[in-house]
Scaffold this motif. Sequence first.
Motif, short mmCIF file in Angstrom:
data_model
loop_
_atom_site.label_atom_id
_atom_site.label_comp_id
_atom_site.label_asym_id
_atom_site.label_seq_id
_atom_site.Cartn_x
_atom_site.Cartn_y
_atom_site.Cartn_z
N ASN A 134 -67.68 -38.64 -41.67
CA ASN A 134 -67.93 -39.81 -41.04
C ASN A 134 -67.77 -39.68 -39.28
OD1 ASN A 134 -68.61 -42.50 -40.57
ND2 ASN A 134 -66.77 -43.29 -41.64
N LEU A 135 -68.33 -40.51 -38.84
CA LEU A 135 -68.71 -40.07 -37.36
C LEU A 135 -67.47 -40.66 -36.44
CD1 LEU A 135 -70.57 -38.07 -35.87
CD2 LEU A 135 -71.24 -40.21 -34.89
N CYS A 136 -66.83 -40.18 -35.60
CA CYS A 136 -65.95 -40.65 -34.72
C CYS A 136 -67.02 -41.64 -33.70
CB CYS A 136 -65.29 -39.70 -33.79
SG CYS A 136 -64.08 -38.69 -34.70
N ASP A 137 -66.14 -42.58 -33.24
CA ASP A 137 -66.99 -43.30 -32.24
C ASP A 137 -67.13 -42.60 -30.69
OD1 ASP A 137 -67.89 -45.42 -30.86
OD2 ASP A 137 -66.26 -46.82 -31.01
N VAL A 138 -68.05 -41.45 -31.01
CA VAL A 138 -68.40 -40.59 -29.93
C VAL A 138 -68.75 -41.16 -28.53
CG1 VAL A 138 -68.95 -38.58 -31.35
CG2 VAL A 138 -70.72 -40.33 -30.60
N ASP A 139 -69.48 -42.23 -28.59
CA ASP A 139 -69.73 -43.17 -27.07
C ASP A 139 -68.61 -43.57 -26.37
OD1 ASP A 139 -72.54 -42.41 -28.10
OD2 ASP A 139 -72.52 -44.31 -28.75
N VAL A 140 -67.56 -44.18 -27.01
CA VAL A 140 -66.44 -44.78 -26.52
C VAL A 140 -65.54 -43.48 -25.90
CG1 VAL A 140 -64.33 -46.07 -26.94
CG2 VAL A 140 -66.55 -46.88 -27.52
N ILE A 141 -65.40 -42.50 -26.76
CA ILE A 141 -64.42 -41.44 -26.52
C ILE A 141 -64.91 -40.55 -25.27
CG2 ILE A 141 -63.68 -39.29 -27.40
CD1 ILE A 141 -63.65 -40.39 -30.44
N GLN A 142 -66.27 -40.62 -25.51
CA GLN A 142 -66.91 -39.73 -24.29
C GLN A 142 -66.38 -40.51 -22.83
OE1 GLN A 142 -67.94 -36.57 -24.32
NE2 GLN A 142 -67.60 -36.53 -22.25
N GLU A 143 -66.69 -41.91 -22.71
CA GLU A 143 -66.48 -42.80 -21.77
C GLU A 143 -64.89 -42.64 -21.06
OE1 GLU A 143 -69.08 -46.43 -23.16
OE2 GLU A 143 -67.29 -46.97 -22.64
N ILE A 144 -64.21 -42.69 -22.40
CA ILE A 144 -62.64 -42.49 -21.76
C ILE A 144 -62.52 -41.21 -21.26
CG2 ILE A 144 -60.30 -42.30 -22.70
CD1 ILE A 144 -61.25 -44.34 -24.99
N ALA A 145 -62.78 -40.15 -21.79
CA ALA A 145 -62.81 -38.80 -21.26
C ALA A 145 -63.30 -38.53 -20.11
CB ALA A 145 -63.55 -37.57 -22.16
N ASN A 146 -64.31 -39.31 -19.74
CA ASN A 146 -65.05 -38.96 -18.43
C ASN A 146 -64.11 -39.76 -17.30
OD1 ASN A 146 -67.02 -37.76 -19.61
ND2 ASN A 146 -68.58 -39.64 -19.40
N ARG A 147 -63.68 -41.20 -17.56
CA ARG A 147 -62.99 -41.83 -16.87
C ARG A 147 -61.49 -41.21 -16.30
NH1 ARG A 147 -64.24 -46.68 -19.19
NH2 ARG A 147 -62.58 -46.38 -20.60
N HIS A 148 -61.10 -40.39 -17.24
CA HIS A 148 -59.63 -39.81 -17.12
C HIS A 148 -59.76 -38.35 -16.83
CE1 HIS A 148 -57.56 -43.47 -18.11
NE2 HIS A 148 -58.52 -43.77 -18.76
N GLY A 149 -60.84 -37.59 -17.00
CA GLY A 149 -61.30 -36.16 -16.45
C GLY A 149 -60.69 -35.27 -17.80
N LEU A 150 -60.81 -35.85 -19.14
CA LEU A 150 -60.27 -35.31 -20.13
C LEU A 150 -61.36 -34.42 -20.81
CD1 LEU A 150 -58.02 -38.06 -21.68
CD2 LEU A 150 -57.36 -36.36 -20.12
N LYS A 151 -60.97 -33.03 -21.50
CA LYS A 151 -61.82 -32.52 -22.44
C LYS A 151 -61.92 -33.11 -24.00
CE LYS A 151 -62.74 -29.01 -19.65
NZ LYS A 151 -64.03 -29.20 -18.78
N VAL A 152 -62.85 -32.94 -24.39
CA VAL A 152 -63.12 -33.49 -26.03
C VAL A 152 -63.43 -32.16 -26.69
CG1 VAL A 152 -64.06 -35.24 -27.50
CG2 VAL A 152 -63.93 -35.73 -24.97
N LEU A 153 -62.64 -32.06 -27.79
CA LEU A 153 -62.86 -31.03 -28.70
C LEU A 153 -62.84 -31.74 -30.13
CD1 LEU A 153 -63.13 -28.13 -30.03
CD2 LEU A 153 -60.75 -27.75 -29.49
N TYR A 154 -63.92 -31.76 -30.70
CA TYR A 154 -64.18 -32.56 -31.93
C TYR A 154 -63.80 -31.51 -33.30
CZ TYR A 154 -66.04 -36.71 -30.34
OH TYR A 154 -66.37 -37.95 -29.60
N ASP A 155 -62.93 -31.86 -34.06
CA ASP A 155 -62.93 -31.09 -35.44
C ASP A 155 -63.84 -31.70 -36.14
OD1 ASP A 155 -62.44 -30.40 -37.98
OD2 ASP A 155 -60.15 -30.38 -37.76
N GLY A 156 -64.94 -30.92 -36.22
CA GLY A 156 -66.17 -31.32 -37.32
C GLY A 156 -66.32 -30.50 -38.54
N ALA A 157 -65.11 -30.25 -38.79
CA ALA A 157 -64.97 -29.55 -40.16
C ALA A 157 -65.74 -29.99 -41.42
CB ALA A 157 -63.68 -29.01 -40.61
#
Length: 367
Positions: A134-157
Motif C-alpha cells: 500500500n502506498l504512503c501519502d507520497v505527495d504530502v511527505i514530499q511537501e514536508i520534506a521540501n519545506r524542511h530540507g529533508l531527504k526521503v528514503l522509502y522502504d519499498g520492500a
Amino acid sequence: MSIFVTQPSIASLEEYVEEIKPIFESKQLTNMGPVYKKLQQQLIDYLQVPELSIFVNGHLALEMGLQAFDFPGGSEVITTPYTFVSTTHAIVRKNLVPVFCDIDPMNYTIDASKIEELITDKTVAIMPVHVYGNLCDVDVIQEIANRHGLKVLYDGAHAFGMKYKGIGVGNFGDMCMYSFHATKVFNTVEGGAIAFKDKRYQLRLHELKNFGIHGEDRVTGIGGNAKLDEFRAAMGICNLRHIDENIAKRKLVAEKYNKLLGEVDGIRIMKLREDISPNYAYYPIYIDPRVFGKSRDDVYDSLMRNDIHARRYFFPATNDLECYTGKFEIQKTPIAHDVSMNILCLPMYADLGLDEVERICNLILQK
Ligand SMILES: *Cc1c(COP(=O)(O)O)cnc(C)c1O
C-alpha cells in the motif's frame, strides 16, 4: 499439506539453466558483470524508474542508501515502527536515531499529518514504508520534506512493480528501496535495489557496495560488500518474465479473500489508496476481538492446528522489540501497537488455490 504464508514464485529449472549457460562460458561470476547489467536495464524498464542500483539484499541497500546521503552521526530520521525490523536496524546501524511517527489505522503506512510535529534541528530525513504494497501519502511527505530540507528514503520492500497515478513508485522521494528476497513479489533468491533520480548516487552506491573502491589503487569510501552475483541476477531475469502473470494470479486470491471476508463484522480488510496499481503482496486482516468474538491469536492458533501458517506480521512493532527495550517511548505510537496486536497476514502467493482460500476463510469464520 502445509500451507505457508507465502511461497516463492520461481521460473522453471530449464529456463534457469539456459540463462546461466553464458556465465559458465564467460567465467565472470560476480562484480557487476553482463547478467547484472542486463537485469538492471530490464528492471529500470519494468519499474519505470530513472536510475537503479542492485544489491545483494534489500537491507544492505537501505543501509548504503542512508550512507550515501552522508548525514552526520546522531542525526534523526523520522520513520515508522510498523515495519519489518530491517528499516529500524538500518537507521540504528548507520549511527542515526530513529524517531517514530504513528501510522494511519486504515492503510498502515506512516500518518503524514503527524510527521511535522516530530521535526527538530537534528532531523535530516524521513524514512516511510509502503506497507503491504500500500502506498504512503507520497505527495504530502514530499511537501514536508521540501519545506524542511529533508531527504526521503522509502522502504519499498513491499512495493515491487506498483504505480501511483501511472508513475512507478520508485520515482517518489530521493531514493526508494526494493527487496528481491525469496518471500517478496519478485525475487532474485536474495537481492534488492535502490531507485533514485540524482545520477550522482549511481557511482556512490556502486562504490559503497564494492568496499568503497574507486579505481585500481584508490579506495575513497568506507564501503562494504553488497554485490549481487551473476547467478542471482540470472534468476531475476527468469522470474521477471513471469511477473505480470504472477501478480494477476495474486489478484484472484485477493479478490476471493475480499469476497469471503470483506463484509464480516469484526474483520477489517486493507483499504488501498486510490490511483494505485496494487501488487497484492500481502493479505492482512485486522481482527477486532470484541466484535469478532475471537482474537487474532485465536485465529492464528486455529489455522495452525490445521497446518495453515498465517503470520503475525508486523508484531511486535519495531520500537517494542527486545533489542530496543527502554530506548523508545512506545506509548507515543499507540495505533502502530494496536495494529500489531490485532493484525494477521493470511497465506498469499501466486499458486495458492482458490479452494484453499475458501478453506482458510471457513476456518477463520468457524465459531
Ligand atoms: C523484506 C523487507 C526488508 C529487507 O529486505 P531483504 O531483501 O530481506 O534484506 C526491509 N523492509 C521491509 C519492510 C521488508 O519487508
